[in-house]
Each structure stands twice: as structure tokens, then as C-alpha cells.
Design a protein around this motif. Structure first.
Motif, PDB file in Angstrom:
ATOM      1  N   GLN A   4     -73.849 -35.877  50.105  1.00  0.00           N
ATOM      2  CA  GLN A   4     -74.270 -34.599  49.087  1.00  0.00           C
ATOM      3  C   GLN A   4     -74.578 -35.507  47.810  1.00  0.00           C
ATOM      4  OE1 GLN A   4     -74.176 -31.074  49.548  1.00  0.00           O
ATOM      5  NE2 GLN A   4     -75.036 -30.986  47.525  1.00  0.00           N
ATOM      6  N   ALA A   5     -75.720 -35.482  47.451  1.00  0.00           N
ATOM      7  CA  ALA A   5     -76.117 -36.004  46.016  1.00  0.00           C
ATOM      8  C   ALA A   5     -76.006 -35.097  45.084  1.00  0.00           C
ATOM      9  CB  ALA A   5     -77.766 -36.771  46.335  1.00  0.00           C
ATOM     10  N   SER A   6     -75.530 -35.619  44.025  1.00  0.00           N
ATOM     11  CA  SER A   6     -75.750 -34.513  42.520  1.00  0.00           C
ATOM     12  C   SER A   6     -75.922 -35.597  41.526  1.00  0.00           C
ATOM     13  CB  SER A   6     -74.411 -34.055  42.655  1.00  0.00           C
ATOM     14  OG  SER A   6     -73.394 -35.088  42.319  1.00  0.00           O
ATOM     15  N   GLY A   7     -76.049 -35.138  40.340  1.00  0.00           N
ATOM     16  CA  GLY A   7     -76.201 -35.791  39.017  1.00  0.00           C
ATOM     17  C   GLY A   7     -77.719 -35.889  38.248  1.00  0.00           C
ATOM     18  N   GLY A   8     -78.530 -35.242  39.098  1.00  0.00           N
ATOM     19  CA  GLY A   8     -79.706 -35.214  38.548  1.00  0.00           C
ATOM     20  C   GLY A   8     -79.780 -34.481  37.430  1.00  0.00           C
ATOM     21  N   GLY A   9     -81.199 -34.359  36.628  1.00  0.00           N
ATOM     22  CA  GLY A   9     -81.397 -33.642  35.520  1.00  0.00           C
ATOM     23  C   GLY A   9     -82.624 -34.098  34.735  1.00  0.00           C
ATOM     24  N   LEU A  10     -82.800 -33.498  33.467  1.00  0.00           N
ATOM     25  CA  LEU A  10     -83.776 -33.713  32.745  1.00  0.00           C
ATOM     26  C   LEU A  10     -83.447 -34.754  31.546  1.00  0.00           C
ATOM     27  CD1 LEU A  10     -86.833 -33.361  31.601  1.00  0.00           C
ATOM     28  CD2 LEU A  10     -86.050 -30.903  30.496  1.00  0.00           C
ATOM     29  N   ARG A  18     -76.083 -40.514  35.625  1.00  0.00           N
ATOM     30  CA  ARG A  18     -75.494 -41.194  36.771  1.00  0.00           C
ATOM     31  C   ARG A  18     -75.663 -40.198  37.878  1.00  0.00           C
ATOM     32  NH1 ARG A  18     -68.891 -41.641  37.372  1.00  0.00           N
ATOM     33  NH2 ARG A  18     -68.850 -43.727  38.341  1.00  0.00           N
ATOM     34  N   LEU A  19     -75.834 -40.680  38.936  1.00  0.00           N
ATOM     35  CA  LEU A  19     -76.036 -40.053  40.447  1.00  0.00           C
ATOM     36  C   LEU A  19     -74.893 -40.307  41.094  1.00  0.00           C
ATOM     37  CD1 LEU A  19     -79.830 -40.539  41.322  1.00  0.00           C
ATOM     38  CD2 LEU A  19     -78.833 -38.707  39.668  1.00  0.00           C
ATOM     39  N   LEU A  80     -75.026 -44.215  41.422  1.00  0.00           N
ATOM     40  CA  LEU A  80     -76.297 -45.017  40.780  1.00  0.00           C
ATOM     41  C   LEU A  80     -76.506 -44.716  39.297  1.00  0.00           C
ATOM     42  CD1 LEU A  80     -78.569 -46.713  41.617  1.00  0.00           C
ATOM     43  CD2 LEU A  80     -80.084 -44.541  41.278  1.00  0.00           C
ATOM     44  N   GLN A  81     -75.974 -45.661  38.626  1.00  0.00           N
ATOM     45  CA  GLN A  81     -76.076 -45.556  37.086  1.00  0.00           C
ATOM     46  C   GLN A  81     -77.418 -45.858  36.720  1.00  0.00           C
ATOM     47  OE1 GLN A  81     -73.522 -44.553  34.803  1.00  0.00           O
ATOM     48  NE2 GLN A  81     -75.335 -44.795  33.235  1.00  0.00           N
ATOM     49  N   MET A  82     -77.959 -44.976  35.843  1.00  0.00           N
ATOM     50  CA  MET A  82     -79.349 -45.156  35.427  1.00  0.00           C
ATOM     51  C   MET A  82     -79.618 -45.314  34.159  1.00  0.00           C
ATOM     52  SD  MET A  82     -81.487 -42.959  38.399  1.00  0.00           S
ATOM     53  CE  MET A  82     -80.795 -41.375  37.554  1.00  0.00           C
ATOM     54  N   ASN A  83     -79.736 -46.442  33.561  1.00  0.00           N
ATOM     55  CA  ASN A  83     -80.011 -46.576  32.086  1.00  0.00           C
ATOM     56  C   ASN A  83     -81.365 -46.905  31.742  1.00  0.00           C
ATOM     57  OD1 ASN A  83     -77.130 -46.301  31.745  1.00  0.00           O
ATOM     58  ND2 ASN A  83     -76.978 -48.424  32.130  1.00  0.00           N
TER      59      ASN A  83
END
Length: 120
Positions: A4-10, A18-19, A80-83
Motif C-alpha cells: 500500500q503506497a501513500s504520501g503523494g501529492g501536489l 516522502r512516500l 522514498l524521500q524526494m527532495n
């Protein structure tokens, strides 16, 4: 295993997200894990990968130095930390798993995807 993936957005360009990918059904430690993404009109591509122990990681050139993959086997969760996000990072992001004994093999288990949209 179910994912179950979560954390997406605009988010605006330059921002961070952070996913998370929560696993259930079997221990996460049984699996190597990866994050993939698919942008509109493009093929699905691998973003990052982490071995079951967390000792080895791989990043696509396009995200190297900006994204960090990690896992907490005790919590059965991958991250997954996305910077420094860029508009070209806009895509649906999927977490995936493969048995840790199938080194280099295909990913057989997939989460449902979470949308990441980066505005310029």
C-alpha cells in the motif's frame, strides 16, 4: 505480500515529499524493494531499489542525489524521500517487491500507485 503506497501529492518545484509503502501478509524482510514511476505517455521506469537488508541501494541517474530510498523491516515499511523535486518528477509512483532470493529478477508484487505532481 500486499503493498500500500501513500504520501503523494501536489508540491512546488524545489519542494519535498516522502512516500511510504506499507507491506502486509508477509515480512518485508523477505523482499527486495523498489520504487517505480510512470509519467503520462511514458513507460514505467525504475526510480530506486533497496536490497532486503538495506545494505545495497540503486538510483536512476535522474534522481541520484535528490531521492533517498530506505526501509524499516520492523515496521514493514519502505520509504522514498524526494527532495529538490522537479516538474519532470511528476508521475504515478509505485512500490514493488520481489523475493530476496531472486536477485536481478522481476518484481512480482505491486502497490496501487500514488500520484506525485510537481508544479513549476
Amino acid at each position: 505480500v500486499q503493498l500500500q503506497a501513500s504520501g503523494g501529492g501536489l508540491v512546488q518545484a524545489g519542494g519535498s515529499l516522502r512516500l511510504s509503502c506499507a507491506a502486509s501478509g508477509r515480512p518485508l524482510s523477505s523482499y527486495d524493494m523498489g520504487w517505480f514511476r510512470q509519467a503520462p505517455g511514458k513507460e514505467r521506469e525504475i526510480v530506486a531499489h533497496i536490497r532486503w537488508s538495506g545494505e545495497d541501494t540503486y538510483y536512476a541517474d535522474s534522481v541520484k542525489g535528490r531521492f533517498t530510498i530506505s526501509r524499516n523491516n520492523a515496521m514493514n515499511t519502505e520509504y522514498l524521500q524526494m527532495n529538490s523535486l522537479k516538474p519532470e518528477d511528476t508521475a504515478v509512483y509505485y512500490c514493488a517487491a520481489r523475493s530476496r532470493s531472486e536477485v536481478g529478477g522481476a518484481y512480482h508484487y505491486w502497490g496501487q500507485g500514488t500520484q506525485v505532481t510537481v508544479s513549476s
